[in-house]
Design a protein around this motif. Structure first.
Motif, short mmCIF file in Angstrom:
data_model
loop_
_atom_site.label_atom_id
_atom_site.label_comp_id
_atom_site.label_asym_id
_atom_site.label_seq_id
_atom_site.Cartn_x
_atom_site.Cartn_y
_atom_site.Cartn_z
N ILE A 68 -22.75 95.91 127.18
CA ILE A 68 -24.07 95.34 126.90
C ILE A 68 -23.87 93.86 126.61
N LEU A 69 -24.60 93.01 127.34
CA LEU A 69 -24.54 91.57 127.14
C LEU A 69 -25.84 91.11 126.48
N ILE A 70 -25.70 90.27 125.46
CA ILE A 70 -26.85 89.77 124.71
C ILE A 70 -26.70 88.25 124.61
N ALA A 71 -27.78 87.52 124.94
CA ALA A 71 -27.74 86.06 124.88
C ALA A 71 -28.75 85.56 123.86
N ALA A 72 -28.40 84.44 123.22
CA ALA A 72 -29.34 83.74 122.34
C ALA A 72 -30.24 82.91 123.24
N ILE A 73 -31.56 83.02 123.02
CA ILE A 73 -32.53 82.28 123.83
C ILE A 73 -33.42 81.46 122.90
N GLU A 74 -34.31 80.68 123.45
CA GLU A 74 -35.27 79.87 122.70
C GLU A 74 -34.60 78.91 121.73
N ASN A 75 -33.84 77.98 122.25
CA ASN A 75 -33.24 76.89 121.47
C ASN A 75 -32.36 77.33 120.31
N PRO A 76 -31.31 78.09 120.59
CA PRO A 76 -30.39 78.46 119.50
C PRO A 76 -29.67 77.21 118.99
N PRO A 77 -29.10 77.25 117.79
CA PRO A 77 -28.40 76.08 117.25
C PRO A 77 -27.17 75.69 118.11
N PHE A 78 -26.65 76.64 118.87
CA PHE A 78 -25.56 76.40 119.82
C PHE A 78 -25.58 77.55 120.82
N PRO A 79 -25.11 77.30 122.06
CA PRO A 79 -25.07 78.39 123.05
C PRO A 79 -24.24 79.56 122.52
N ILE A 99 -18.11 87.66 120.24
CA ILE A 99 -19.08 86.57 120.09
C ILE A 99 -18.46 85.35 120.76
N ALA A 100 -19.15 84.82 121.77
CA ALA A 100 -18.70 83.61 122.45
C ALA A 100 -19.71 82.51 122.13
N ALA A 101 -19.24 81.44 121.52
CA ALA A 101 -20.13 80.36 121.08
C ALA A 101 -19.53 79.01 121.44
N GLU A 102 -20.38 78.11 121.87
CA GLU A 102 -19.95 76.74 122.13
C GLU A 102 -20.08 75.96 120.84
N LEU A 103 -18.96 75.83 120.14
CA LEU A 103 -18.94 75.14 118.85
C LEU A 103 -18.06 73.90 118.95
N MET A 106 -16.36 70.54 114.26
CA MET A 106 -16.97 70.62 112.93
C MET A 106 -17.70 71.95 112.76
N MET A 107 -18.47 72.35 113.77
CA MET A 107 -19.19 73.62 113.69
C MET A 107 -18.21 74.79 113.64
N LYS A 108 -17.10 74.68 114.35
CA LYS A 108 -16.10 75.74 114.32
C LYS A 108 -15.54 75.91 112.91
N MET A 109 -15.30 74.78 112.24
CA MET A 109 -14.79 74.86 110.87
C MET A 109 -15.84 75.45 109.93
N LEU A 110 -17.11 75.09 110.13
CA LEU A 110 -18.18 75.56 109.26
C LEU A 110 -18.59 77.01 109.55
N ALA A 111 -18.70 77.35 110.83
CA ALA A 111 -19.28 78.64 111.20
C ALA A 111 -18.27 79.68 111.69
N GLY A 112 -17.09 79.26 112.08
CA GLY A 112 -16.11 80.18 112.67
C GLY A 112 -15.78 81.37 111.78
N GLY A 113 -15.51 81.11 110.52
CA GLY A 113 -15.18 82.19 109.58
C GLY A 113 -16.36 83.12 109.36
N GLN A 114 -17.56 82.56 109.28
CA GLN A 114 -18.75 83.38 109.09
C GLN A 114 -19.01 84.26 110.31
N LEU A 115 -18.79 83.72 111.52
CA LEU A 115 -18.98 84.51 112.73
C LEU A 115 -17.97 85.66 112.79
#
Length: 132
Positions: A68-79, A99-103, A106-115
């Motif tokens: 199952i593939l799920i995408a964030a749509i409608e202006n997510p904070p990052f792809p 979870i594949a995210a274009e970070l 800085m975003m990787k440091m802030l959000a990587g652990g949370q993801l």
């Protein structure tokens, strides 16, 4: 692209795990407490991550009993793309959540652990919720 993965073995056949995951209405049960204002249909979910962002997710592809593939749509904070892969092993299912995210760095440091915590939380909830 930052890739975060969590794996779990579920005590249920792949068809049961797939049936649960293929409906975004069920994904509310996989989310942690900091998710608010959840609204969903079978194909789309809208929610807020407390003090962070608003997300809209949409299932973009279903491969019965396997992916199952799920995408964030409608202006997510990052792809962002989420992928559930299922592999049947007798009466159990090996489930992998990616979870594949274009970070940026800085975003990787802030959000990587949370993801990573989110991915681990969702796979453990899946294991607890879907059983024979």
């Amino acid at each position: 692209m930052t890739t975060i993965e969590s794996k779990v073995t579920v005590d249920a056949p792949a068809a049961s795990v797939y049936q649960f995951l293929a409906d975004l209405n069920n994904h509310r049960q996989l989310m942690p407490e900091n998710i608010t204002d959840w609204k969903s249909t079978k194909d789309e979910a809208r929610f807020n991550i407390q003090n962070m962002a608003k997300l809209v997710l949409e299932i973009t592809n279903r491969s019965p009993n396997s992916e199952i593939l799920i995408a964030a749509i409608e202006n997510p904070p990052f792809p962002l793309q989420l992928k559930w892969e299922l592999q049947e092993a007798g009466t159990q299912t090996h489930a992998s959540f990616t979870i594949a995210a274009e970070l940026n760095m800085m975003m990787k440091m802030l959000a990587g652990g949370q993801l990573q915590k989110l991915a681990d939380y969702e796979t453990e909830r899946l294991k607890a919720l879907v059983k024979v």
